[in-house]
Design an enzyme around this catalytic site. Structure first.
Site, PDB file in Angstrom:
ATOM      1  N   HIS A 112      -0.293   9.379 -31.296  1.00  0.00           N
ATOM      2  CA  HIS A 112      -0.195   8.998 -29.883  1.00  0.00           C
ATOM      3  C   HIS A 112       0.960   8.009 -29.744  1.00  0.00           C
ATOM      4  O   HIS A 112       0.970   6.957 -30.388  1.00  0.00           O
ATOM      5  CB  HIS A 112      -1.504   8.376 -29.399  1.00  0.00           C
ATOM      6  CG  HIS A 112      -2.669   9.309 -29.511  1.00  0.00           C
ATOM      7  ND1 HIS A 112      -3.883   8.940 -30.057  1.00  0.00           N
ATOM      8  CD2 HIS A 112      -2.795  10.609 -29.151  1.00  0.00           C
ATOM      9  CE1 HIS A 112      -4.704   9.970 -30.028  1.00  0.00           C
ATOM     10  NE2 HIS A 112      -4.074  11.001 -29.485  1.00  0.00           N
ATOM     11  N   GLU A 148       0.829   3.938 -29.168  1.00  0.00           N
ATOM     12  CA  GLU A 148       0.047   3.085 -30.058  1.00  0.00           C
ATOM     13  C   GLU A 148       1.007   2.365 -31.006  1.00  0.00           C
ATOM     14  O   GLU A 148       1.261   2.798 -32.127  1.00  0.00           O
ATOM     15  CB  GLU A 148      -1.001   3.926 -30.773  1.00  0.00           C
ATOM     16  CG  GLU A 148      -1.977   4.552 -29.763  1.00  0.00           C
ATOM     17  CD  GLU A 148      -3.000   5.479 -30.373  1.00  0.00           C
ATOM     18  OE1 GLU A 148      -3.003   5.651 -31.613  1.00  0.00           O
ATOM     19  OE2 GLU A 148      -3.811   6.045 -29.616  1.00  0.00           O
ATOM     20  N   HIS A 164      -4.070   4.241 -35.801  1.00  0.00           N
ATOM     21  CA  HIS A 164      -4.122   4.293 -34.344  1.00  0.00           C
ATOM     22  C   HIS A 164      -4.444   2.915 -33.777  1.00  0.00           C
ATOM     23  O   HIS A 164      -4.868   2.003 -34.491  1.00  0.00           O
ATOM     24  CB  HIS A 164      -5.218   5.266 -33.880  1.00  0.00           C
ATOM     25  CG  HIS A 164      -4.926   6.696 -34.148  1.00  0.00           C
ATOM     26  ND1 HIS A 164      -4.540   7.585 -33.161  1.00  0.00           N
ATOM     27  CD2 HIS A 164      -4.965   7.414 -35.298  1.00  0.00           C
ATOM     28  CE1 HIS A 164      -4.360   8.782 -33.696  1.00  0.00           C
ATOM     29  NE2 HIS A 164      -4.619   8.703 -34.992  1.00  0.00           N
ATOM     30  N   GLU A 183      -8.613   2.900 -36.481  1.00  0.00           N
ATOM     31  CA  GLU A 183      -8.320   2.236 -35.209  1.00  0.00           C
ATOM     32  C   GLU A 183      -8.192   0.736 -35.466  1.00  0.00           C
ATOM     33  O   GLU A 183      -9.157   0.073 -35.848  1.00  0.00           O
ATOM     34  CB  GLU A 183      -9.437   2.504 -34.197  1.00  0.00           C
ATOM     35  CG  GLU A 183      -9.661   3.974 -33.871  1.00  0.00           C
ATOM     36  CD  GLU A 183      -8.656   4.528 -32.875  1.00  0.00           C
ATOM     37  OE1 GLU A 183      -7.823   3.740 -32.367  1.00  0.00           O
ATOM     38  OE2 GLU A 183      -8.705   5.746 -32.609  1.00  0.00           O
TER      39      GLU A 183
END
Length: 352
Positions: A71, A74, A166, A230
């Site tokens: 993405h 990010e 991420h 994450e």
């Protein structure tokens, strides 16, 4: 790949990636494509934009993939990967493990958005064959790059790892967490849970079904220990508090620069584990989430509360303490708009 002098060690690998991938001219003095840089103990290769391969002259027993920017907005993981590559280019880091760095979606980085046409993290394990967007094409390329990287490893017993880095769209009750992809019945690994805890990632979400995420692709296709990691919340370049990511960057650096990490003994008190309770998909345009946009990941709800409506279908909390994660009412039709999760004790897990 032709070898070059180390004058190229001053090139900004992210700027080079964005310019080259998006068709902008790159000055010869800044062109890394097809070239290599030596470091004490090996070579750094640049076979394509956003693809960087570390080949130690005497590789140890691990093949490591570190990916970011699946993405494009990010930014913290992009900064971590960029800085690790620059550290190797300047001779400050000396990897002993074969390493593949991937800046996955340069087109999305360039426009500062999550993606250009499609969520790339829904396009792996062959799902890229269903379209022809830039994300579909890049996902296919990245699969092939990983296949080639693992295939080129020296003979002998080797360990394969892939950490797909991420940051989340929203805040989280637990700032850092990792998704442990579906193992198809294989036990969960204490060593990997300990490594993640050392990275500051002390919350684990178990995925109990095949997916089209990047990390699951490496698990299923290549037998790697792989995770979607994450590390915090999405922020613009330059606005990340890098001190919050220091432990993770230090551990990833140690992973590729040390023969053995000598991790502490596994301690189940360091880690909370959650299992997916339900997956709620958006199937109609009028899909609605019935809680504020700023509700954090892992927020708990009480039994009976209304979470979402999908046309005439209502989704209520089925058990007290059920938590929400990855809510997004704007996903494409047919995609996941919300997960609910519940905490599970380690006694319920098969561990090795």
């Amino acid at each position: 790949m032709s070898q070059t002098t180390n004058e190229l060690a001053t090139v900004n690998v992210l700027d080079w990636t964005l310019a080259g991938y998006n068709g902008e001219p790159v000055a010869e003095s800044q062109q890394l494509l097809g070239k290599s840089i030596s470091y004490a103990g090996g070579e750094l290769y640049f076979p394509d934009y956003g693809i960087v391969i570390v080949e130690p002259s005497r590789p140890s027993d691990k093949d490591v993939v570190l990916s970011c920017a699946v993405h494009g907005d990010e930014t913290a993981p992009i900064e971590i990967v960029r800085d690790m590559i620059h550290g190797i280019m300047r001779g400050e880091l000396k990897p002993v493990q074969r390493t593949l760095f991937l800046i996955a979606n340069p087109a999305a980085i360039a426009i500062g958005k999550r993606f250009v046409d499609m969520n790339m993290n829904r396009l792996f394990s062959g799902a890229h064959r269903e379209g022809d967007s830039r994300e579909h094409q890049r996902a296919a390329q990245l699969e092939q790059v990983i296949t080639d990287f693992f295939a080129a490893a020296p003979a002998g017993e080797r360990q394969r790892y892939h950490y797909d880095l991420h940051t989340a769209i929203r805040d989280s009750e637990f700032e850092k967490f990792a998704v442990y992809p579906f193992t198809h019945g294989a036990p969960y690994k204490k060593e990997q849970l300990t490594f993640l805890a050392e990275c500051g990632v002390e919350t684990i979400l178990l995925n109990q079904a095949p997916t089209t995420t990047f990390s699951y692709y490496s698990v299923r296709t290549h037998g790697a220990d792989a995770f979607t990691v994450e590390l915090g919340k999405v922020r613009p370049f330059g606005e990340n508090d890098r001190s919050k990511f220091a432990a993770a960057q230090n551990m990833f650096t140690r992973l590729i620069c040390e023969h053995e990490l000598n991790l502490p003994a596994f301690d189940e008190n360091r880690t909370r584990v959650f299992d997916v309770c339900r997956t709620i998909n958006r199937t109609v345009e009028s899909f609605t989430l019935h809680f504020p946009d700023d509700v954090a990941n892992f927020t708990a709800f009480e039994k009976g509360e209304l979470l979402a409506t999908d046309g005439d279908q209502e989704y209520l909390v089925e058990q007290s303490g059920e938590r929400i994660i990855f809510p997004n009412a704007k996903v494409a039709l047919g995609q996941r708009a919300l997960l609910t999760v519940v905490e599970v004790p380690f006694a319920n897990l098969q561990l090795v």
